[in-house]
Design an enzyme around this catalytic site. Sequence first.
Site, mmCIF file in Angstrom:
data_model
loop_
_atom_site.group_PDB
_atom_site.id
_atom_site.type_symbol
_atom_site.label_atom_id
_atom_site.label_comp_id
_atom_site.label_asym_id
_atom_site.label_seq_id
_atom_site.Cartn_x
_atom_site.Cartn_y
_atom_site.Cartn_z
ATOM 1 N N ASN A 63 0.938 -1.329 -0.112
ATOM 2 C CA ASN A 63 0.012 0.109 -0.027
ATOM 3 C C ASN A 63 0.753 1.417 0.014
ATOM 4 O O ASN A 63 0.228 2.406 0.285
ATOM 5 C CB ASN A 63 -0.910 0.155 1.245
ATOM 6 C CG ASN A 63 -2.015 -0.980 1.249
ATOM 7 O OD1 ASN A 63 -2.154 -1.466 0.075
ATOM 8 N ND2 ASN A 63 -2.126 -1.729 2.319
ATOM 9 N N GLU A 195 -16.262 4.710 3.163
ATOM 10 C CA GLU A 195 -14.968 4.861 3.057
ATOM 11 C C GLU A 195 -14.656 5.711 1.755
ATOM 12 O O GLU A 195 -15.577 5.992 0.730
ATOM 13 C CB GLU A 195 -14.145 3.512 2.755
ATOM 14 C CG GLU A 195 -13.939 2.445 4.020
ATOM 15 C CD GLU A 195 -13.515 1.400 3.847
ATOM 16 O OE1 GLU A 195 -12.516 1.277 3.109
ATOM 17 O OE2 GLU A 195 -13.865 0.264 4.397
ATOM 18 N N SER A 199 -10.820 -0.542 0.069
ATOM 19 C CA SER A 199 -9.527 -1.311 0.245
ATOM 20 C C SER A 199 -9.516 -2.495 -0.430
ATOM 21 O O SER A 199 -8.613 -3.045 -0.922
ATOM 22 C CB SER A 199 -9.200 -1.458 1.715
ATOM 23 O OG SER A 199 -9.764 -2.148 2.382
ATOM 24 N N ASP A 224 -13.800 7.178 5.943
ATOM 25 C CA ASP A 224 -12.537 6.723 6.458
ATOM 26 C C ASP A 224 -11.645 6.967 4.882
ATOM 27 O O ASP A 224 -12.105 6.163 4.048
ATOM 28 C CB ASP A 224 -12.559 5.363 6.842
ATOM 29 C CG ASP A 224 -11.451 4.457 7.043
ATOM 30 O OD1 ASP A 224 -10.238 5.049 6.698
ATOM 31 O OD2 ASP A 224 -11.319 3.459 7.896
ATOM 32 N N HIS A 227 -7.234 4.940 2.209
ATOM 33 C CA HIS A 227 -6.373 4.393 0.929
ATOM 34 C C HIS A 227 -6.695 5.848 -0.040
ATOM 35 O O HIS A 227 -5.988 5.726 -0.770
ATOM 36 C CB HIS A 227 -7.079 3.343 0.366
ATOM 37 C CG HIS A 227 -6.636 2.218 0.984
ATOM 38 N ND1 HIS A 227 -5.533 1.136 0.834
ATOM 39 C CD2 HIS A 227 -7.218 1.436 2.195
ATOM 40 C CE1 HIS A 227 -5.763 0.295 1.610
ATOM 41 N NE2 HIS A 227 -6.552 0.416 2.339
ATOM 42 N N LYS A 258 -0.425 3.783 4.837
ATOM 43 C CA LYS A 258 -0.665 3.554 3.252
ATOM 44 C C LYS A 258 0.385 4.536 2.451
ATOM 45 O O LYS A 258 1.429 4.186 2.588
ATOM 46 C CB LYS A 258 -2.173 3.780 2.881
ATOM 47 C CG LYS A 258 -3.151 3.062 3.852
ATOM 48 C CD LYS A 258 -2.862 1.588 4.107
ATOM 49 C CE LYS A 258 -4.044 1.106 4.753
ATOM 50 N NZ LYS A 258 -3.677 -0.206 5.407
#
Length: 418
Positions: A63, A195, A199, A224, A227, A258
């Site tokens: 990541n 998100e 992910s 969230d 990523h 990440k």
Amino acid sequence: MLHIQSLPFQDRITEASALIATLYRGSGDIHRREFAVDGPCRGSVSNADVRNGTEQVVMFGSNDYLGLSQLAEVKQAALRAVEQFGTSFSGSPVMNGLNPLHTELERKLAALKNTQTSVLLPSGFAANLAWVRALVAEHDYVVADQYGHTSFREAARALPKARRRFFAHNSIPDLERHLSEIRSDHAGTIFVFVEGLYSMHGDLPPLPGILETCERYGALPVVDDAHGTGTLGPTGRGVFEHFGIREVPFIVVGTLSKALGAVGGFVACKKDVALAIRANASSYIFSASLPPATVAAASAAVDALANHPERLERLRRNIRHAANRLHALGVPKDWQSPIFPLEVPANSDVTALVTSVGQGGFFVNGVSFPAVPLEDQRVRVSISSEHTTAQIDALADLLERVMASGTPELDVQEARLA
């Protein structure tokens, strides 16, 4: 999830051990899996133990989307912090106070997310625990996308089951249905969790519509952006910048592990919300502060995000190229994220597939049962700014050959799924 939680303790242990032995071919070691990386995850080349021998593989499972964990100024910042402060602050923020390194990083993260302040946590997992446990009461509701991260689900388990709801992935109509039902007989607080970049599925939420729906029903949105930070938006600030949304209505949760190349989590928000988290979140109060090297590295990485725009440009270029090359495996050509989920046939032995790819010289992630249902297994490819076009082409060629040849089925009864 397995049907074992209602069993007596020893039976639970026996059932779990039997499943691990099946999945990992009798090794009984879930930590070993098929790859044991013994070199740096540079985003380009790393050493990995592929079954019974160490081979050089191209890393497509990290990541570290911008390669910042290996950037010279990031590593040097970590070394300087160790020289000045040692390896640990040896206590929680509440007991030992915040070091200037912590407060400076919190300031930078707030600026990155365009919020008043931020709160550092030991991990992204702890960050989701923090806001849920500190801000959500038993009489409140939380409505989350069905693909919301496990850290949120674990935190929300403390709430009464009736107060937790999940809407169909990225479905604004289904979100509105839940909010309408709740608002019909509840005047309290509703939190909506999504998100910024999913992910495991690699897609983005319809954020403008979600925020508008939350506003109409008086719900508080929590995004969230673990990523999305460093990968989305013209300057890598995340999903809000990607959609041209300047004001964060409530909370952005993030991680340092990440694109920022370190480890840790944060909650970016208004000052009064941050104070509530510092006063009430057990994952903040009772956890040791992030160590000097980690905080300094993350702080330097935030600076590097602004100082090295060419890395984000290379990442975007690589994403476009990978989308074209992986289109034959089901990836849309207009794919926008560095996460490429490649579906496999139901009941496939994803571990065997990933091993075949590893033996061909490439490290990719297998998303396999029991972490996901058998019908939702996939191969996950992560693209970074440090990959070359030749490496992406070679991986695409190998994946097409391996996936066209088929994979053996996993010998696990579907009845064992919840």
